[in-house]
Scaffold this motif. Structure first.
Motif, PDB file in Angstrom:
ATOM      1  N   SER A  80      76.677  45.044 -10.760  1.00 18.10           N
ATOM      2  CA  SER A  80      77.282  43.737 -10.468  1.00 18.10           C
ATOM      3  C   SER A  80      76.922  42.748 -11.563  1.00 18.10           C
ATOM      4  O   SER A  80      76.006  42.967 -12.355  1.00 18.10           O
ATOM      5  CB  SER A  80      76.828  43.212  -9.099  1.00 18.10           C
ATOM      6  N   ILE A  81      77.686  41.657 -11.607  1.00 17.25           N
ATOM      7  CA  ILE A  81      77.513  40.625 -12.630  1.00 17.25           C
ATOM      8  C   ILE A  81      77.477  39.268 -11.940  1.00 17.25           C
ATOM      9  O   ILE A  81      78.240  39.010 -10.999  1.00 17.25           O
ATOM     10  CB  ILE A  81      78.683  40.648 -13.641  1.00 17.25           C
ATOM     11  N   LEU A  82      76.588  38.396 -12.390  1.00 19.48           N
ATOM     12  CA  LEU A  82      76.593  37.008 -11.937  1.00 19.48           C
ATOM     13  C   LEU A  82      77.555  36.216 -12.815  1.00 19.48           C
ATOM     14  O   LEU A  82      77.341  36.073 -14.022  1.00 19.48           O
ATOM     15  CB  LEU A  82      75.192  36.415 -12.025  1.00 19.48           C
ATOM     16  N   LEU A  83      78.627  35.738 -12.229  1.00 18.07           N
ATOM     17  CA  LEU A  83      79.638  34.973 -12.955  1.00 18.07           C
ATOM     18  C   LEU A  83      79.402  33.487 -12.729  1.00 18.07           C
ATOM     19  O   LEU A  83      79.413  33.006 -11.590  1.00 18.07           O
ATOM     20  CB  LEU A  83      81.039  35.362 -12.475  1.00 18.07           C
ATOM     21  N   GLU A  84      79.176  32.745 -13.793  1.00 16.77           N
ATOM     22  CA  GLU A  84      78.983  31.302 -13.671  1.00 16.77           C
ATOM     23  C   GLU A  84      80.280  30.637 -13.221  1.00 16.77           C
ATOM     24  O   GLU A  84      81.354  30.929 -13.752  1.00 16.77           O
ATOM     25  CB  GLU A  84      78.520  30.718 -15.006  1.00 16.77           C
ATOM     26  N   VAL A  85      80.182  29.771 -12.229  1.00 21.59           N
ATOM     27  CA  VAL A  85      81.362  29.096 -11.677  1.00 21.59           C
ATOM     28  C   VAL A  85      81.099  27.604 -11.548  1.00 21.59           C
ATOM     29  O   VAL A  85      79.950  27.161 -11.455  1.00 21.59           O
ATOM     30  CB  VAL A  85      81.753  29.680 -10.300  1.00 21.59           C
ATOM     31  N   GLN A  86      82.193  26.839 -11.524  1.00 20.88           N
ATOM     32  CA  GLN A  86      82.121  25.388 -11.418  1.00 20.88           C
ATOM     33  C   GLN A  86      82.734  24.913 -10.093  1.00 20.88           C
ATOM     34  O   GLN A  86      83.605  25.591  -9.527  1.00 20.88           O
ATOM     35  CB  GLN A  86      82.872  24.741 -12.587  1.00 20.88           C
ATOM     36  N   PRO A  87      82.309  23.749  -9.576  1.00 20.88           N
ATOM     37  CA  PRO A  87      82.830  23.250  -8.303  1.00 20.88           C
ATOM     38  C   PRO A  87      84.346  23.125  -8.266  1.00 20.88           C
ATOM     39  O   PRO A  87      84.967  23.398  -7.230  1.00 20.88           O
ATOM     40  CB  PRO A  87      82.154  21.876  -8.158  1.00 20.88           C
ATOM     41  N   GLU A  88      84.963  22.712  -9.378  1.00 18.66           N
ATOM     42  CA  GLU A  88      86.425  22.545  -9.397  1.00 18.66           C
ATOM     43  C   GLU A  88      87.136  23.872  -9.127  1.00 18.66           C
ATOM     44  O   GLU A  88      88.112  23.925  -8.369  1.00 18.66           O
ATOM     45  CB  GLU A  88      86.870  21.978 -10.751  1.00 18.66           C
ATOM     46  N   PHE A  89      86.661  24.928  -9.735  1.00 21.45           N
ATOM     47  CA  PHE A  89      87.241  26.256  -9.527  1.00 21.45           C
ATOM     48  C   PHE A  89      87.044  26.713  -8.084  1.00 21.45           C
ATOM     49  O   PHE A  89      87.962  27.244  -7.440  1.00 21.45           O
ATOM     50  CB  PHE A  89      86.604  27.251 -10.494  1.00 21.45           C
ATOM     51  N   LEU A  90      85.866  26.484  -7.539  1.00 20.94           N
ATOM     52  CA  LEU A  90      85.569  26.906  -6.169  1.00 20.94           C
ATOM     53  C   LEU A  90      86.399  26.123  -5.149  1.00 20.94           C
ATOM     54  O   LEU A  90      86.879  26.694  -4.164  1.00 20.94           O
ATOM     55  CB  LEU A  90      84.075  26.724  -5.886  1.00 20.94           C
ATOM     56  N   LYS A  91      86.588  24.833  -5.394  1.00 20.13           N
ATOM     57  CA  LYS A  91      87.422  24.032  -4.486  1.00 20.13           C
ATOM     58  C   LYS A  91      88.872  24.499  -4.525  1.00 20.13           C
ATOM     59  O   LYS A  91      89.541  24.557  -3.484  1.00 20.13           O
ATOM     60  CB  LYS A  91      87.334  22.559  -4.873  1.00 20.13           C
ATOM     61  N   ALA A  92      89.349  24.851  -5.711  1.00 20.64           N
ATOM     62  CA  ALA A  92      90.721  25.353  -5.840  1.00 20.64           C
ATOM     63  C   ALA A  92      90.883  26.691  -5.133  1.00 20.64           C
ATOM     64  O   ALA A  92      91.906  26.942  -4.477  1.00 20.64           O
ATOM     65  CB  ALA A  92      91.089  25.478  -7.318  1.00 20.64           C
ATOM     66  N   LEU A  93      89.876  27.560  -5.232  1.00 21.62           N
ATOM     67  CA  LEU A  93      89.922  28.843  -4.524  1.00 21.62           C
ATOM     68  C   LEU A  93      89.922  28.627  -3.010  1.00 21.62           C
ATOM     69  O   LEU A  93      90.662  29.287  -2.277  1.00 21.62           O
ATOM     70  CB  LEU A  93      88.734  29.712  -4.929  1.00 21.62           C
ATOM     71  N   SER A  94      89.089  27.695  -2.533  1.00 30.16           N
ATOM     72  CA  SER A  94      89.038  27.389  -1.097  1.00 30.16           C
ATOM     73  C   SER A  94      90.413  27.010  -0.573  1.00 30.16           C
ATOM     74  O   SER A  94      90.848  27.469   0.489  1.00 30.16           O
ATOM     75  CB  SER A  94      88.053  26.251  -0.831  1.00 30.16           C
ATOM     76  N   LYS A  95      91.090  26.171  -1.334  1.00 26.08           N
ATOM     77  CA  LYS A  95      92.415  25.716  -0.934  1.00 26.08           C
ATOM     78  C   LYS A  95      93.437  26.843  -0.970  1.00 26.08           C
ATOM     79  O   LYS A  95      94.286  26.965  -0.075  1.00 26.08           O
ATOM     80  CB  LYS A  95      92.873  24.580  -1.861  1.00 26.08           C
TER      81      LYS A  95
END
Length: 454
Positions: A80-95
């Motif tokens: 597995s790999i730890l992928l760095e993510v940002q809040p904007e990307f996570l909020k867009a995925l949530s939506k």
């Protein structure tokens, strides 16, 4: 060392499709066209009020790779790999996934503050498209017998915890599954068959089937048609006899792979039992009477806990027979050790095993690199089996039908253990409360004559 990466090509919500969701995590499948990321999934953590760790995703990754993997075996826990993510990307995925999620799960959203997502291979498919993939997810939890001297009249209990637990939330019309994990762990053909048949009759969350990465609901319309397509059986109409034959092919395929992977099942059984020698009642007694000062272990502390466990079990220093006397003489270090071992056992009782199959091809072992997503460095371990390998009488039912040409087809498979997240100390009261309810309800149901055997 943890593998941490920033991959700009993956920060696009249109590349990810909702795949599955549990209480703590959401999993998304990569659906883009870049071959480098084919057959990968993104695992995202949901909001969790129990978190006491500054960076839960980093710790979850580390716990699975550096604590659980050495215990279970490197070949069974995928890269597995730890992928760095940002809040904007996570909020867009949530939506983007909100409308697809089950209403009962939406009370917890994706945690927008997590610094990392976990990128792993999609174990329900093969990266190459040589032929369709059939994947089977087994959840062999609660595979231990009650032996705690802290339960009143515990000597009356002859059932394993799972077979006690399944009586807990019965309604007036609910069926009680015949499945017992101890049958699955027995590594005896007839008992494995009994367990799988019971799971097919009443799968619950303990058995899931996927065709080419998409879950098919066992028992629902067209589920057997999907199996026919995988086994390449051209049945225009499925009468009862043909349905029985197709289901038998699935059962024999699973028996074959379980028997070939005996080490894994023996290992999980040993770990579940030896990490939980005191049972939750014993752990609760330690917490109430001795009130040890506890904190969530850091990764290096978990490694020391594993080392101590290995020393104890290697020396066969079991105190089950005199558990009350042993507990009265325990030192603080031993108390802490057993409590943390219980949390490790809780992880292993909640893990899943995924077997993935597809028809064998001449390229399978000549070009093994093609069986792993290009982003991952390790090759997947492929094994070959066929239905005709079954030597026991259980295959007699297959031979009743004039379709023997299907039995000789070779298949390749891979096996992976997933869902190896750490369990926090804050869950201990829940485990105690749940176990008390299991025992109380089990006695009320008058089911104490049900016998389980190892």
């Amino acid at each position: 060392m943890a593998r941490v990466e920033t991959i700009p090509e993956l920060y696009n919500t249109t590349l990810w499709k909702f795949k599955a969701e549990g209480n703590a995590n959401i999993t998304l499948s990569y659906v883009g066209e870049n071959a480098r990321f084919s057959a990968t999934v993104l695992r995202l953590r949901k909001d969790n009020q129990l978190d006491t760790i500054i960076d839960p995703q980093y710790f979850t990754y580390s716990y699975a790779n550096f604590i659980m993997k050495p215990l279970i075996g490197d070949k069974y826990v995928g890269e597995s790999i730890l992928l760095e993510v940002q809040p904007e990307f996570l909020k867009a995925l949530s939506k983007s996934v909100l409308k697809i999620r089950s209403n009962k799960r939406t009370q917890k959203d994706i945690d927008h503050n997590q610094k990392y997502a976990i990128l792993t291979p999609d174990h329900t498919v093969f990266p190459s498209n040589i032929s369709p993939t059939l994947s089977v997810e087994l959840k062999p939890k609660w595979a231990f017998l009650p032996s705690s001297p802290f339960i009143e009249n515990f000597v009356k209990f002859q059932s394993c915890r799972f077979c006690m637990h399944k009586y807990l939330k019965r309604g007036p019309t609910d069926d009680v599954t015949r499945y017992c994990p101890l049958d699955l762990f027995s590594l005896e053909d007839k008992r494995i068959r009994k367990a799988i048949e019971a799971l097919i009759d009443c799968p619950g969350s303990n058995l899931k089937l996927f065709i080419q990465g998409l879950q098919i609901e066992i028992g629902k319309e067209n589920w057997l048609t999907s199996l026919c397509e995988f086994f390449e059986i051209g049945y225009p109409e499925l009468d009862d006899k043909k349905q029985h034959y197709v289901i038998d092919m699935l059962i024999v395929l699973l028996i074959q792979v379980i028997m070939k992977e005996q080490y894994l099942f023996r290992r999980l059984k040993i770990l579940q039992k030896t990490l939980d020698e005191l049972d939750i009642e014993g752990i609760n007694k330690l917490l109430i009477t001795l009130r040890p000062k506890l904190s969530e272990p850091l990764l290096e502390e978990w490694k020391l806990i594993v080392d101590e466990y290995m020393k104890r079990t290697t020396a066969n220093n079991s105190n089950n027979e005199n558990v009350l006397e042993f507990m009265s003489t325990m030192e603080n270090k031993q108390i802490h050790q057993r409590i943390y071992e219980y949390l490790m056992s809780a992880t292993l009782k909640d893990c899943s095993i995924i077997f993935s199959f597809r028809k064998s091809d001449i390229r399978d072992f000549a070009e093994q690199k093609s069986h792993s997503s290009q982003i991952f460095q390790n090759k997947e371990r492929l094994q070959q089996i066929s239905l005709s390998e079954t030597q026991s009488p259980i295959s007699d039912s297959l031979n009743k039908y004039p379709y023997d040409n299907y039995l000789d087809k070779p298949y390749v498979y891979k096996v992976n253990v997933i869902d190896l997240d750490p369990k926090p100390l804050a869950k201990l009261p829940y485990y105690q409360e749940l176990d008390a309810k299991i025992v109380e309800n089990y006695l009320k149901c008058g089911a104490t004559n049900n016998k389980c055997s190892e």
